[in-house]
Design a protein around this motif. Structure first.
Motif, short mmCIF file in Angstrom:
data_model
loop_
_atom_site.label_atom_id
_atom_site.label_comp_id
_atom_site.label_asym_id
_atom_site.label_seq_id
_atom_site.Cartn_x
_atom_site.Cartn_y
_atom_site.Cartn_z
N SER A 127 27.25 63.50 64.67
CA SER A 127 26.43 64.42 65.48
C SER A 127 26.40 63.99 66.94
O SER A 127 26.50 64.82 67.85
N GLU A 128 26.28 62.69 67.18
CA GLU A 128 26.28 62.17 68.55
C GLU A 128 27.64 62.36 69.21
O GLU A 128 27.73 62.75 70.37
N ALA A 129 28.71 62.09 68.46
CA ALA A 129 30.06 62.23 69.01
C ALA A 129 30.36 63.69 69.37
O ALA A 129 31.04 63.97 70.37
N LEU A 130 29.82 64.62 68.59
CA LEU A 130 30.07 66.03 68.83
C LEU A 130 29.35 66.56 70.08
O LEU A 130 29.61 67.68 70.51
N LYS A 131 28.50 65.76 70.66
CA LYS A 131 27.86 66.16 71.92
C LYS A 131 28.86 66.12 73.08
O LYS A 131 28.69 66.81 74.08
N THR A 132 29.90 65.32 72.90
CA THR A 132 30.93 65.21 73.95
C THR A 132 32.30 65.69 73.47
O THR A 132 33.09 66.23 74.24
N ILE A 133 32.60 65.46 72.19
CA ILE A 133 33.89 65.90 71.62
C ILE A 133 33.70 67.31 71.07
O ILE A 133 33.36 67.50 69.90
N LYS A 134 33.89 68.30 71.90
CA LYS A 134 33.64 69.68 71.52
C LYS A 134 34.89 70.35 70.92
O LYS A 134 35.97 70.24 71.50
N PRO A 135 34.73 71.06 69.81
CA PRO A 135 35.87 71.80 69.24
C PRO A 135 36.45 72.79 70.25
O PRO A 135 37.67 73.03 70.28
N SER A 136 35.60 73.35 71.10
CA SER A 136 36.04 74.35 72.07
C SER A 136 37.03 73.80 73.10
O SER A 136 37.81 74.53 73.69
N LYS A 137 37.02 72.47 73.29
CA LYS A 137 37.95 71.86 74.25
C LYS A 137 39.38 71.86 73.73
O LYS A 137 40.33 71.69 74.49
N PHE B 82 41.61 67.94 67.60
CA PHE B 82 40.16 67.77 67.69
C PHE B 82 39.70 66.68 66.72
O PHE B 82 38.93 65.78 67.09
N LEU B 83 40.15 66.74 65.48
CA LEU B 83 39.70 65.78 64.47
C LEU B 83 40.16 64.36 64.79
O LEU B 83 39.45 63.39 64.53
N ASN B 84 41.34 64.23 65.37
CA ASN B 84 41.83 62.90 65.74
C ASN B 84 41.00 62.30 66.87
O ASN B 84 40.66 61.12 66.86
N THR B 85 40.66 63.13 67.86
CA THR B 85 39.81 62.67 68.97
C THR B 85 38.43 62.27 68.43
O THR B 85 37.86 61.25 68.83
N LEU B 86 37.90 63.09 67.52
CA LEU B 86 36.60 62.79 66.92
C LEU B 86 36.67 61.51 66.09
O LEU B 86 35.75 60.68 66.11
N ARG B 87 37.76 61.32 65.38
CA ARG B 87 37.96 60.14 64.54
C ARG B 87 37.90 58.86 65.37
O ARG B 87 37.23 57.89 64.98
N ILE B 88 38.56 58.87 66.50
CA ILE B 88 38.57 57.69 67.38
C ILE B 88 37.18 57.43 67.96
O ILE B 88 36.72 56.29 68.02
N GLU B 89 36.51 58.51 68.38
CA GLU B 89 35.17 58.39 68.97
C GLU B 89 34.15 57.87 67.95
O GLU B 89 33.32 57.01 68.27
N VAL B 90 34.21 58.38 66.74
CA VAL B 90 33.24 57.98 65.70
C VAL B 90 33.52 56.55 65.23
O VAL B 90 32.59 55.79 64.93
N GLY B 91 34.78 56.20 65.17
CA GLY B 91 35.15 54.82 64.88
C GLY B 91 35.09 54.39 63.43
O GLY B 91 35.25 55.22 62.52
N GLN B 92 34.81 53.11 63.23
CA GLN B 92 34.91 52.49 61.91
C GLN B 92 33.58 51.90 61.46
O GLN B 92 32.69 51.64 62.26
N ILE B 93 33.51 51.68 60.15
CA ILE B 93 32.47 50.83 59.56
C ILE B 93 33.24 49.72 58.84
O ILE B 93 33.97 49.99 57.88
N GLY B 94 33.11 48.52 59.37
CA GLY B 94 33.93 47.43 58.86
C GLY B 94 35.38 47.67 59.27
O GLY B 94 35.67 47.95 60.44
N SER B 95 36.28 47.65 58.31
CA SER B 95 37.71 47.84 58.61
C SER B 95 38.18 49.26 58.34
O SER B 95 39.35 49.58 58.51
#
Length: 245
Positions: A152-162, A171-184
C-alpha cells in the motif's frame, strides 16, 4: 440474447462482468438488473481473428465468395466490440484494423486507447485487493498485515497509470523492487509476469487474475476511481440497456 459483447478473450469478459455487476449493485447508480444470456451474451473473438468477421450487408455473390475463404462469418447487429489499442503505430496492421472497426457503423466499438492491455486500467486499491494473487504465498501466510502495508505504501509512488503504455509486467517489476524482500525472499513473485532479455511482459496467468478479481466482488467505490473503468462500464451498460426488451 438481445445483444452481444465481443471481447478479445476470457480476461476481458471477466473484468467487464466484475465492473458491470459492481455498477448495478451500487444503489447510487440506480441501475437496472441485467441478465447474461438474455439481455446480453459474450463472444470471444481472439484478437486478430476479428478479421474473419464481416459487419456489413453483403449481396449473395459476395457472401458465397467470403464463405469459401473463411470458416466463420458473423452477420449480426446489436454488437458492442471491445478492443485495446496495444499502442499500435500508424499504418501497422493492428492500427488499420482498429481504424476500420471504429468507422464501421454496423457495430458499436469501444477502443481502450493509449493502453497496452486491460490490466493497465486497474487502480491501486484493486492491486491491494489482489495481493494474494501475485505475492509469495509462504511469506503472505506468515506476515500478511506487514506485506499489505508495504505494498500500500509503495503504491503511493509506484502508480499503475505511469506504465499504461507498457505491459503490466513493467509495473509489477517496479513494484517488486520497491516492496523488496523479507529475509532472502522477494515479497512479489517474479514468476507472475513474463520476462525476456530484461524486458517485462504480460501476466503469465491473465485469466486467473481476472477470475480472482471477479470473485472478490469489489465495490463500485473502488472501481470508479479509474476513469477508464467508468467509461467502459457505462458504455457497456448503456448499450445493453438500449437493446433490452
Amino acid at each position: 440474447a438481445n445483444c452481444s459483447i465481443w471481447v478479445e478473450g476470457v480476461s476481458d469478459r471477466n473484468y467487464i462482468k466484475a465492473f458491470i455487476n459492481s455498477y448495478i449493485k451500487d444503489e447510487n447508480n440506480e441501475a437496472k438488473i441485467l441478465k447474461e444470456d438474455i439481455d446480453f451474451a459474450f463472444f470471444e473473438y481472439a484478437g486478430s481473428n476479428i478479421e474473419h468477421y464481416i459487419f456489413e450487408e453483403l449481396d449473395q455473390e459476395e457472401e458465397l465468395e467470403i464463405k469459401k475463404k473463411i470458416n466463420a462469418l458473423a452477420l449480426n447487429n446489436n454488437i458492442f466490440l471491445l478492443a485495446d489499442s496495444d499502442n499500435a503505430k500508424k499504418d501497422t496492421k493492428k492500427f488499420n484494423r482498429i481504424e476500420a472497426l471504429e468507422t464501421n457503423n454496423k457495430i458499436t466499438t469501444h477502443i481502450i486507447k493509449n493502453i497496452r492491455e486491460i490490466e493497465n486500467i486497474l487502480t491501486d486499491e484493486i492491486w491491494v485487493k489482489a495481493i494474494p494473487f501475485y505475492c509469495n504465498t509462504y511469506l503472505l501466510n506468515k506476515q500478511s498485515e506487514e506485506i499489505t502495508i508495504k505494498i500500500s505504501e509503495a503504491l503511493k509512488t509506484i502508480k499503475p497509470s505511469k506504465n499504461k503504455q507498457d505491459y503490466i509486467g513493467e509495473f509489477l517489476n517496479t513494484l517488486r523492487i520497491e516492496v523488496g524482500q523479507i529475509g532472502s525472499e522477494f515479497i512479489i513473485n517474479k514468476s507472475v509476469y513474463k520476462t525476456n532479455n530484461g524486458t517485462h511482459g504480460t501476466l503469465v496467468k491473465k485469466t486467473e487474475l481476472s477470475e480472482f478479481i471477479l470473485k472478490e466482488e469489489l465495490s463500485w467505490d473502488i472501481y470508479k476511481k479509474s476513469p477508464d473503468i467508468v467509461a467502459l462500464t457505462e458504455a457497456v451498460y448503456e448499450f445493453i440497456l438500449e437493446h433490452k426488451v
